[in-house]
Motif scaffolding. Structure first.
Motif, PDB file in Angstrom:
ATOM      1  N   GLY A 122       0.819  -1.211   0.000  1.00  8.20           N
ATOM      2  CA  GLY A 122       0.000   0.000   0.000  1.00  8.20           C
ATOM      3  C   GLY A 122       0.846   1.250   0.000  1.00  8.20           C
ATOM      4  N   CYS A 123       0.530   2.190  -0.907  1.00  4.43           N
ATOM      5  CA  CYS A 123       1.232   3.477  -0.918  1.00  4.43           C
ATOM      6  C   CYS A 123       0.317   4.540  -1.521  1.00  4.43           C
ATOM      7  CB  CYS A 123       2.536   3.398  -1.712  1.00  4.43           C
ATOM      8  SG  CYS A 123       3.458   4.949  -1.586  1.00  4.43           S
ATOM      9  N   PRO A 124       0.222   5.714  -0.867  1.00  5.94           N
ATOM     10  CA  PRO A 124      -0.632   6.773  -1.421  1.00  5.94           C
ATOM     11  C   PRO A 124       0.080   7.621  -2.483  1.00  5.94           C
ATOM     12  CG  PRO A 124       0.187   7.412   0.738  1.00  5.94           C
ATOM     13  CD  PRO A 124       0.776   6.066   0.439  1.00  5.94           C
ATOM     14  N   LEU A 125       1.388   7.406  -2.657  1.00  5.82           N
ATOM     15  CA  LEU A 125       2.124   8.175  -3.661  1.00  5.82           C
ATOM     16  C   LEU A 125       2.191   7.384  -4.971  1.00  5.82           C
ATOM     17  CD1 LEU A 125       2.997   9.521  -0.947  1.00  5.82           C
ATOM     18  CD2 LEU A 125       5.163  10.043  -2.038  1.00  5.82           C
ATOM     19  N   ARG A 126       2.538   8.085  -6.036  1.00 11.57           N
ATOM     20  CA  ARG A 126       2.719   7.427  -7.337  1.00 11.57           C
ATOM     21  C   ARG A 126       3.992   7.983  -7.980  1.00 11.57           C
ATOM     22  NH1 ARG A 126      -0.062   4.509  -5.196  1.00 11.57           N
ATOM     23  NH2 ARG A 126      -2.146   3.766  -5.686  1.00 11.57           N
ATOM     24  N   CYS A 127       5.117   7.760  -7.321  1.00  7.85           N
ATOM     25  CA  CYS A 127       6.373   8.345  -7.794  1.00  7.85           C
ATOM     26  C   CYS A 127       6.712   7.829  -9.199  1.00  7.85           C
ATOM     27  CB  CYS A 127       7.507   7.995  -6.840  1.00  7.85           C
ATOM     28  SG  CYS A 127       7.215   8.565  -5.168  1.00  7.85           S
ATOM     29  N   LYS A 128       7.128   8.752 -10.038  1.00  4.58           N
ATOM     30  CA  LYS A 128       7.431   8.382 -11.431  1.00  4.58           C
ATOM     31  C   LYS A 128       8.556   7.367 -11.514  1.00  4.58           C
ATOM     32  CE  LYS A 128       5.828  12.539 -13.728  1.00  4.58           C
ATOM     33  NZ  LYS A 128       6.172  13.764 -14.461  1.00  4.58           N
ATOM     34  N   TYR A 129       9.440   7.378 -10.517  1.00  3.77           N
ATOM     35  CA  TYR A 129      10.594   6.471 -10.586  1.00  3.77           C
ATOM     36  C   TYR A 129      10.423   5.245  -9.680  1.00  3.77           C
ATOM     37  CZ  TYR A 129      11.802   9.411  -6.528  1.00  3.77           C
ATOM     38  OH  TYR A 129      11.772  10.110  -5.349  1.00  3.77           O
ATOM     39  N   CYS A 130       9.236   5.045  -9.138  1.00  6.51           N
ATOM     40  CA  CYS A 130       9.037   3.957  -8.178  1.00  6.51           C
ATOM     41  C   CYS A 130       9.527   2.620  -8.739  1.00  6.51           C
ATOM     42  CB  CYS A 130       7.553   3.837  -7.837  1.00  6.51           C
ATOM     43  SG  CYS A 130       7.232   2.559  -6.604  1.00  6.51           S
ATOM     44  N   HIS A 131      10.342   1.904  -7.963  1.00  4.39           N
ATOM     45  CA  HIS A 131      10.752   0.580  -8.451  1.00  4.39           C
ATOM     46  C   HIS A 131       9.943  -0.529  -7.779  1.00  4.39           C
ATOM     47  CE1 HIS A 131      13.803   1.657  -5.345  1.00  4.39           C
ATOM     48  NE2 HIS A 131      13.563   0.449  -4.933  1.00  4.39           N
ATOM     49  N   THR A 172       9.953   5.969   5.372  1.00  6.29           N
ATOM     50  CA  THR A 172       8.647   6.553   5.038  1.00  6.29           C
ATOM     51  C   THR A 172       8.787   7.769   4.137  1.00  6.29           C
ATOM     52  OG1 THR A 172       6.672   7.604   5.974  1.00  6.29           O
ATOM     53  CG2 THR A 172       8.703   7.866   7.223  1.00  6.29           C
ATOM     54  N   SER A 173       7.722   8.013   3.374  1.00  9.43           N
ATOM     55  CA  SER A 173       7.670   9.243   2.579  1.00  9.43           C
ATOM     56  C   SER A 173       7.164  10.399   3.441  1.00  9.43           C
ATOM     57  CB  SER A 173       6.695   9.060   1.411  1.00  9.43           C
ATOM     58  OG  SER A 173       5.362   8.958   1.923  1.00  9.43           O
ATOM     59  N   GLY A 174       6.633  10.081   4.607  1.00  8.66           N
ATOM     60  CA  GLY A 174       6.117  11.123   5.501  1.00  8.66           C
ATOM     61  C   GLY A 174       4.767  11.670   5.082  1.00  8.66           C
ATOM     62  N   ILE A 196      12.671  12.410   1.084  1.00  7.90           N
ATOM     63  CA  ILE A 196      12.181  13.725   0.650  1.00  7.90           C
ATOM     64  C   ILE A 196      12.463  13.797  -0.845  1.00  7.90           C
ATOM     65  CG2 ILE A 196      12.271  16.217   0.977  1.00  7.90           C
ATOM     66  CD1 ILE A 196      13.180  15.821   3.811  1.00  7.90           C
ATOM     67  N   LYS A 197      11.407  13.744  -1.621  1.00 15.24           N
ATOM     68  CA  LYS A 197      11.583  13.565  -3.070  1.00 15.24           C
ATOM     69  C   LYS A 197      11.922  14.864  -3.788  1.00 15.24           C
ATOM     70  CE  LYS A 197       9.013   9.621  -2.029  1.00 15.24           C
ATOM     71  NZ  LYS A 197       9.799   8.492  -2.456  1.00 15.24           N
ATOM     72  N   SER A 198      11.482  15.980  -3.208  1.00 18.95           N
ATOM     73  CA  SER A 198      11.892  17.308  -3.688  1.00 18.95           C
ATOM     74  C   SER A 198      11.440  18.325  -2.659  1.00 18.95           C
ATOM     75  CB  SER A 198      11.256  17.629  -5.039  1.00 18.95           C
ATOM     76  OG  SER A 198      11.584  18.965  -5.404  1.00 18.95           O
ATOM     77  N   ASP A 200       4.373  -2.555  -7.602  1.00 16.74           N
ATOM     78  CA  ASP A 200       3.533  -3.685  -7.175  1.00 16.74           C
ATOM     79  C   ASP A 200       3.178  -3.605  -5.683  1.00 16.74           C
ATOM     80  OD1 ASP A 200       6.260  -3.984  -6.867  1.00 16.74           O
ATOM     81  OD2 ASP A 200       6.281  -6.142  -7.192  1.00 16.74           O
ATOM     82  N   THR A 201       3.727  -2.601  -4.973  1.00 18.13           N
ATOM     83  CA  THR A 201       3.334  -2.409  -3.565  1.00 18.13           C
ATOM     84  C   THR A 201       2.188  -1.404  -3.437  1.00 18.13           C
ATOM     85  OG1 THR A 201       4.874  -0.568  -3.182  1.00 18.13           O
ATOM     86  CG2 THR A 201       5.702  -2.790  -2.726  1.00 18.13           C
ATOM     87  N   TRP A 202       1.817  -0.728  -4.518  1.00 20.36           N
ATOM     88  CA  TRP A 202       0.877   0.391  -4.403  1.00 20.36           C
ATOM     89  C   TRP A 202      -0.492  -0.005  -3.860  1.00 20.36           C
ATOM     90  CZ3 TRP A 202       1.761   3.085  -9.840  1.00 20.36           C
ATOM     91  CH2 TRP A 202       3.005   3.729  -9.818  1.00 20.36           C
ATOM     92  N   ASN A 203      -1.052  -1.069  -4.401  1.00 21.42           N
ATOM     93  CA  ASN A 203      -2.445  -1.413  -4.112  1.00 21.42           C
ATOM     94  C   ASN A 203      -2.548  -2.223  -2.807  1.00 21.42           C
ATOM     95  OD1 ASN A 203      -5.047  -2.370  -4.080  1.00 21.42           O
ATOM     96  ND2 ASN A 203      -5.126  -2.642  -6.310  1.00 21.42           N
ATOM     97  N   THR A 245       9.636  -0.884   5.478  1.00 19.74           N
ATOM     98  CA  THR A 245       9.635   0.020   4.330  1.00 19.74           C
ATOM     99  C   THR A 245       8.418  -0.328   3.479  1.00 19.74           C
ATOM    100  OG1 THR A 245      10.982   0.819   2.476  1.00 19.74           O
ATOM    101  CG2 THR A 245      11.289  -1.473   3.072  1.00 19.74           C
ATOM    102  N   GLY A 246       8.419   0.080   2.217  1.00 18.73           N
ATOM    103  CA  GLY A 246       7.211  -0.217   1.437  1.00 18.73           C
ATOM    104  C   GLY A 246       7.442  -0.111  -0.046  1.00 18.73           C
ATOM    105  N   GLY A 247       6.337   0.367  -0.643  1.00 17.03           N
ATOM    106  CA  GLY A 247       5.085   0.901  -0.094  1.00 17.03           C
ATOM    107  C   GLY A 247       5.299   1.994   0.963  1.00 17.03           C
ATOM    108  N   GLU A 248       4.212   2.281   1.652  1.00 14.87           N
ATOM    109  CA  GLU A 248       4.264   3.263   2.738  1.00 14.87           C
ATOM    110  C   GLU A 248       3.807   2.585   4.026  1.00 14.87           C
ATOM    111  OE1 GLU A 248       5.321   6.533   3.486  1.00 14.87           O
ATOM    112  OE2 GLU A 248       4.791   5.502   5.330  1.00 14.87           O
TER     113      GLU A 248
HETATM  114  S1  SF4 Z   1       6.657   2.955  -2.840  1.00 13.22           S
HETATM  115 FE1  SF4 Z   1       8.058   4.661  -2.443  1.00 13.22          FE
HETATM  116  S2  SF4 Z   1       8.859   5.233  -4.443  1.00 13.22           S
HETATM  117 FE2  SF4 Z   1       7.017   3.939  -4.780  1.00 13.22          FE
HETATM  118  S3  SF4 Z   1       5.332   5.395  -5.008  1.00 13.22           S
HETATM  119 FE3  SF4 Z   1       5.425   4.827  -2.854  1.00 13.22          FE
HETATM  120  S4  SF4 Z   1       6.750   6.397  -1.908  1.00 13.22           S
HETATM  121 FE4  SF4 Z   1       7.050   6.500  -4.101  1.00 13.22          FE
END
Ligand code: SF4
Length: 242
Positions: free
Chosen positions: A29-38, A106-108, A129-131, A41-44, A77-80
């Protein structure tokens, strides 16, 4: 009854997510959608595997001798991970009972109120901190950087040891003015042990394709040694350890 969490996977011998050798748990699970996320598959959060804290602690104990010998620990770690604060708190509480060091990556991007209980049992926060630039952050992740910066300030206020992680992406996060603004902000905090610059790589690109997502950084190169040096020097100028 043992608390249950949703995880993506486990790495029993991690060496890059905190000090020493670490038992690394990738939460789902993650609420972000980072363009460079590797790890897209953890998002949902409806995917992944359910596991109880009891099951995890039993497994972690098998590795306790080399974790402690290497001055390592457990990293969540994650995900978030803070999408599941009760699970994170209970896992870390049990780790502390076992005398094991805990690190939270965490992304915070989580309301502070949801985090305070977890932090009681957290020895080290790895804050991504992504930016520092609000517009770029939004473009890069889909969300605001305000909660992350607030968390950084809070962690400093409570003097919680913190490593800041910064992914360096050519033509996105390599703008010296943005890096300098971040370094300047970080230099006002009192809890930072170091800044880790993570050079962009495309190792997760195939996952985007498998999941049917469009990967916008296909033509983005990895950063050159000069670009990495440039970023390091900016942080060093502000007396931050890199
Ligand atoms: S798992 Fe990490 S890198 Fe991927 S979208 Fe979430 S915060 Fe961003």
């Amino acid at each position: 009854m043992s608390i249950t969490g949703k995880i993506h996977s486990i790495e029993t011998c991690g060496t890059v997510d905190g000090p020493g050798i670490r038992y690394v748990i990738f939460s789902q699970g993650c609420p972000l959608r980072c363009k460079y996320c590797h790890n897209p598959d953890t998002w949902n959060i409806s995917h992944g595997q359910e596991i109880t804290v009891d099951e995890l602690i039993e497994d972690i104990k098998k590795y306790k001798s080399y974790i402690n010998f290497s001055k390592g620990g457990v990293t969540l770690t994650g995900g978030e991970p803070l999408m599941q604060p009760k699970f994170a708190k209970e896992l870390f509480r049990r780790c502390k009972e076992e005398g094991i060091h805990t690190a939270l990556d965490t992304s915070g991007y989580i309301p502070l109120e949801n985090v305070k209980e977890v932090l009681k049992y957290t020895d080290l926060v790895l804050l991504d901190i992504k930016s520092f630039d609000p517009d770029l952050y939004k473009d890069l992740t889909g969300v605001s950087n305000e909660p992350t910066l607030k968390m950084a300030q809070y962690l400093s206020d409570i003097n919680k040891p913190m490593w800041v992680r910064y992914v360096l992406v050519p033509n996105l996060t390599d703008n010296p003015a943005h890096i300098e603004a971040l370094a300047n902000f970080l230099s006002t905090l009192t809890n930072i042990e170091k800044v880790e610059i993570l050079p962009f790589h495309k190792m997760g690109e195939y996952k985007w394709e498998e999941l049917g997502y469009s990967y916008s950084l296909k033509n983005t190169p990895t950063p050159s040694a000069e670009t990495i040096e440039m970023a390091k020097n900016i942080f060093k100028k502000y007396k931050l350890k890199v």
